[in-house]
Design a protein around this motif. Structure first.
Motif, PDB file in Angstrom:
ATOM      1  N   ILE A 387       0.840  -1.190   0.000  1.00 43.50           N
ATOM      2  CA  ILE A 387       0.000   0.000   0.000  1.00 43.50           C
ATOM      3  C   ILE A 387       0.881   1.248   0.000  1.00 43.50           C
ATOM      4  O   ILE A 387       1.875   1.336   0.730  1.00 43.50           O
ATOM      5  CB  ILE A 387      -0.944   0.008   1.229  1.00 43.50           C
ATOM      6  N   LEU A 388       0.561   2.195  -0.862  1.00 46.81           N
ATOM      7  CA  LEU A 388       1.236   3.489  -0.919  1.00 46.81           C
ATOM      8  C   LEU A 388       0.223   4.588  -0.650  1.00 46.81           C
ATOM      9  O   LEU A 388      -0.950   4.460  -1.015  1.00 46.81           O
ATOM     10  CB  LEU A 388       1.855   3.720  -2.299  1.00 46.81           C
ATOM     11  N   LEU A 389       0.672   5.651  -0.047  1.00 52.71           N
ATOM     12  CA  LEU A 389      -0.175   6.829   0.092  1.00 52.71           C
ATOM     13  C   LEU A 389       0.165   7.790  -1.037  1.00 52.71           C
ATOM     14  O   LEU A 389       1.292   8.269  -1.143  1.00 52.71           O
ATOM     15  CB  LEU A 389       0.056   7.524   1.438  1.00 52.71           C
ATOM     16  N   LEU A 390      -0.809   8.051  -1.892  1.00 49.50           N
ATOM     17  CA  LEU A 390      -0.623   8.975  -3.004  1.00 49.50           C
ATOM     18  C   LEU A 390      -1.293  10.303  -2.679  1.00 49.50           C
ATOM     19  O   LEU A 390      -2.307  10.343  -1.960  1.00 49.50           O
ATOM     20  CB  LEU A 390      -1.222   8.394  -4.281  1.00 49.50           C
ATOM     21  N   PRO A 391      -0.771  11.397  -3.196  1.00 49.24           N
ATOM     22  CA  PRO A 391      -1.394  12.696  -2.940  1.00 49.24           C
ATOM     23  C   PRO A 391      -2.845  12.722  -3.403  1.00 49.24           C
ATOM     24  O   PRO A 391      -3.215  12.080  -4.384  1.00 49.24           O
ATOM     25  CB  PRO A 391      -0.535  13.666  -3.770  1.00 49.24           C
ATOM     26  N   ASN A 392      -3.668  13.437  -2.668  1.00 53.21           N
ATOM     27  CA  ASN A 392      -5.067  13.706  -3.019  1.00 53.21           C
ATOM     28  C   ASN A 392      -5.989  12.498  -2.860  1.00 53.21           C
ATOM     29  O   ASN A 392      -7.129  12.528  -3.323  1.00 53.21           O
ATOM     30  CB  ASN A 392      -5.184  14.240  -4.467  1.00 53.21           C
TER      31      ASN A 392
END
Length: 658
Positions: A387-392
């Protein structure tokens, strides 16, 4: 300025993978094509694209880009993997041209002006959203002599005002008629061939539409989530397909979020099939398929099968855990009713490929592995991504609510999740190793045929096989295991080197045979062990073929031209069991006869897999696996006793390369 007095504009793009071939710079091509439709820009500016592979260093880029001095405008297509790189190049650019403009666009910087400007003070302008109409507006302001601090009339951007404060202008509406964007392929904005006249990229990228009706918590696809899907016209897409066919492009990869959702998608496939039947190209069509499979999707799949047009049909489930699905905003999506779809694809003998995300809020180790094995009982090729946190995205905005702890990547700007309310750091570290082996052995199809046989005949689950491999590689004293131990690390590195090693090196194949004997075979039912041995041997035989250091192949391997493509061929392979039949029946849910039955077959391998293994592009890798005559051409199409098959005239033996 250029020597002839034109404004110099450089467009920068860099792919994520370090690979022999370039990735097609479609985004930069759109911007260049759009800008050059403006008469004033075309007459007053010279626009040049700089496109880089993932492994190219900052120093190498800077030396090429600025060898003749800095341009007037430097515009960068920014994603998480090149955010820091392009920020550093902006700093170098300003040393050479303090008055020049640096423009950043792309999903990683959209609506992220405060953070981007604080990190990179040399960036002047950020484009928020689609850039094809904004970019010409900005170039015209530059030609007008407008200050980069006085751009308030240009909608869809952020910049610094004269007082240094960030100014964000009114958002620009999404482009409704996509055909107003000139085709970078048809206009010549993109260079499509190399010095030898061959197509220069790994695959051809196409968009048939933009937009996504869903709002998944982890995704920000093109900045167009939760929006109506807009399509390019059929005629435009057909013209692009005709051009790619004339260049003998093997694979078309679509950049759509949900291909197979719209009726026009079926028309597109009709055109692909008609052009392929007439020209021989393209040979494969890859896409991110529609999450909810409609009647259109089923008709498309059947047409592609009948035409022999290959694809990997993706099942993007992400998780099977109900709570994780709820937090993902995917709880009510029909994609979760997937068993019937996979059963249908298996009954049609069509390959299905699945995607899962490890570490989503609401997920635990136990729930994930339970879901993994449930899914693998239907689909063996499963790609598991961290899992990655992407902007927006929703996840990014709810970090505190979910207790998310994360770290930025070593070289990229993605946020990698380390822990949250339902996942400890120890859980994540354990599962990172599982992800590595899943990507190497399952996603890259190293054990393409053995999975279903081990499950149905050997009573061994896919997750058990992966964990046994991890444990055995960690403990063995075999020196051939060292490259795999070194590759299996916690971090952001891709497993491409391990995949390449397992396919390329004879010592790796010997290692796999030893692992099978020591870790897997002792637990197999005695009555099924011999047939499982032969299926495993068939997996090793069908792995892609590489050229040796002299440019040839191993003993017993000849080459053959099939149309314009070179194939390696192994003839007269004898198996003690009818492995292709047994595996096909198992995949169709049937219980096969596993009595010994000696068969002899030939295997055909498309040559050139080395261009894809290190990219971990499994959709492409599978096209290089060894295939039987019937699997490659269809029953009877290459019958040695007949000259009537449609492929007979395409075959030319080019001799042994032992």
């Amino acid at each position: 300025m250029t020597p002839d007095g034109k404004v110099s504009v450089y467009l920068l793009q860099q792919g994520i993978w370090d690979m022999p071939l370039e990735s097609m710079p479609l985004a930069s091509g759109y911007l260049k094509a759009a800008a050059l439709t403006d008469d004033r820009i075309r007459q007053s500016a010279e626009i040049k694209i700089f496109n880089y592979r993932g492994g190219v260093t900052l120093t190498e880029m800077a030396n090429e880009i600025f060898t003749d001095g800095a341009p007037d405008v430097l515009a960068c297509s920014v994603l998480g993997w090149n955010f820091r790189t392009f920020g550093s190049l902006a700093e170098t650019f300003k040393q050479l041209n303090p008055d020049g403009w640096v423009i950043f666009g792309g999903t990683h910087v959209t609506d992220q002006a405060r953070r981007t400007f604080s990190m990179f003070s040399d960036v002047d302008i950020i484009v928020n959203g689609e850039g094809e109409l904004v970019f010409p507006d900005l170039l015209n302001r530059y030609l007008d002599g407008t200050s980069r601090h006085r751009l308030g009339t240009v909608n869809g951007i952020s910049f610094r005002g004269l007082d240094g404060d960030i100014v964000t202008t009114l958002p620009r509406d999404r482009i409704q008629d996509l055909d107003v964007i000139p085709s970078p392929v048809l206009t010549g904005a993109l260079e499509l061939t190399d010095d030898n006249g061959a197509f220069r990229y790994d695959v051809a990228l196409m968009e048939t539409n933009r937009g996504c009706p869903y709002k998944c918590a982890f995704c920000y696809w093109g900045g167009a989530i939760g929006q109506r899907v807009r399509a390019f016209s059929r005629e435009r897409l057909r013209q692009e397909l005709e051009l790619y066919a004339s260049l003998k492009v093997h694979t078309i990869c679509l950049c759509d979020a949900n291909f197979g959702l719209l009726p026009i998608d079926e028309e597109f496939v009709d055109d692909v099939i008609e052009i392929r039947e007439r020209t021989g190209y393209p040979r494969a069509l890859e896409s991110s398929w529609a999450k909810n499979k409609s009647k259109v999707f089923y008709r498309i799949v059947r047409k592609m099968k009948e035409a022999g047009l290959r694809s990997s049909f993706t099942l993007a489930l992400q998780t099977l855990n109900p709570e994780a699905l709820r937090l993902m905003n995917r709880k009510n999506m029909k994609v979760n009713e997937w068993e019937d779809l996979v059963a249908w694809l298996n009954s049609e003998n069509l390959e299905c490929y699945a995607e899962l995300i490890w570490g989503a809020p609401g997920e635990t180790v136990e729930s994930f592995l339970e879901g993994y094995d449930r899914l693998s009982s239907y689909v063996s090729r499963i790609a598991v991504y961290p899992i990655l946190l992407l902007p927006n995205t929703d996840y990014s905005e709810k970090k505190e609510e979910y207790g998310i702890v994360c770290v930025r990547g070593d070289t990229d700007d993605f946020e990698y999740v380390l822990a949250h309310n339902t996942m400890t750091m120890a859980d994540n570290q354990k599962m990172q190793r599982f992800l590595f082996w899943s990507r190497v052995l399952a996603d890259a199809a190293v054990f393409r045929h053995s999975w279903v046989a081990l499950r149905e005949l050997g009573e061994v689950t896919q997750s058990q096989v992966l964990r046994r491999m991890d444990e055995w590689i960690a403990a063995t004293d075999d020196p051939a295991a060292v490259p795999l131990r070194e590759a299996c690390t916690i971090g952001t590195a891709t497993p491409g080197a391990a995949i390449d090693y397992l396919y390329r090196d004879p010592e790796a194949k010997r290692l796999l045979e030893r692992w099978w004997e020591e870790s897997i075979r002792p637990s197999l039912p005695a009555e099924q062990a011999p047939v499982l041995d032969e299926i495993f041997r068939y997996d090793l035989l069908t792995q892609p073929v590489y050229r040796n250091e002299n440019g040839g192949f191993a003993d017993g391997v000849s080459t053959m031209l099939i149309g314009d493509d070179e194939y390696a061929v192994r003839t007269g392979i004898t198996l003690a069991y009818d492995v292709p039949r047994i595996v096909a029946q198992l995949r169709a849910g049937e219980r096969p006869d596993t009595d010994p039955a000696t068969i002899t077959l030939d295997l055909y391998y498309r040559i050139g897999v080395e261009s894809f293994t290190t990219t971990t592009n499994s959709e492409e890798i599978v096209h290089f696996m060894g295939r039987t005559k019937d699997a490659l051409f269809g029953p009877g199409d290459l019958d040695d006793s007949s000259s009537d098959g449609p492929y007979t005239s395409l075959l030319r033996d080019t001799g042994s390369c032992g």
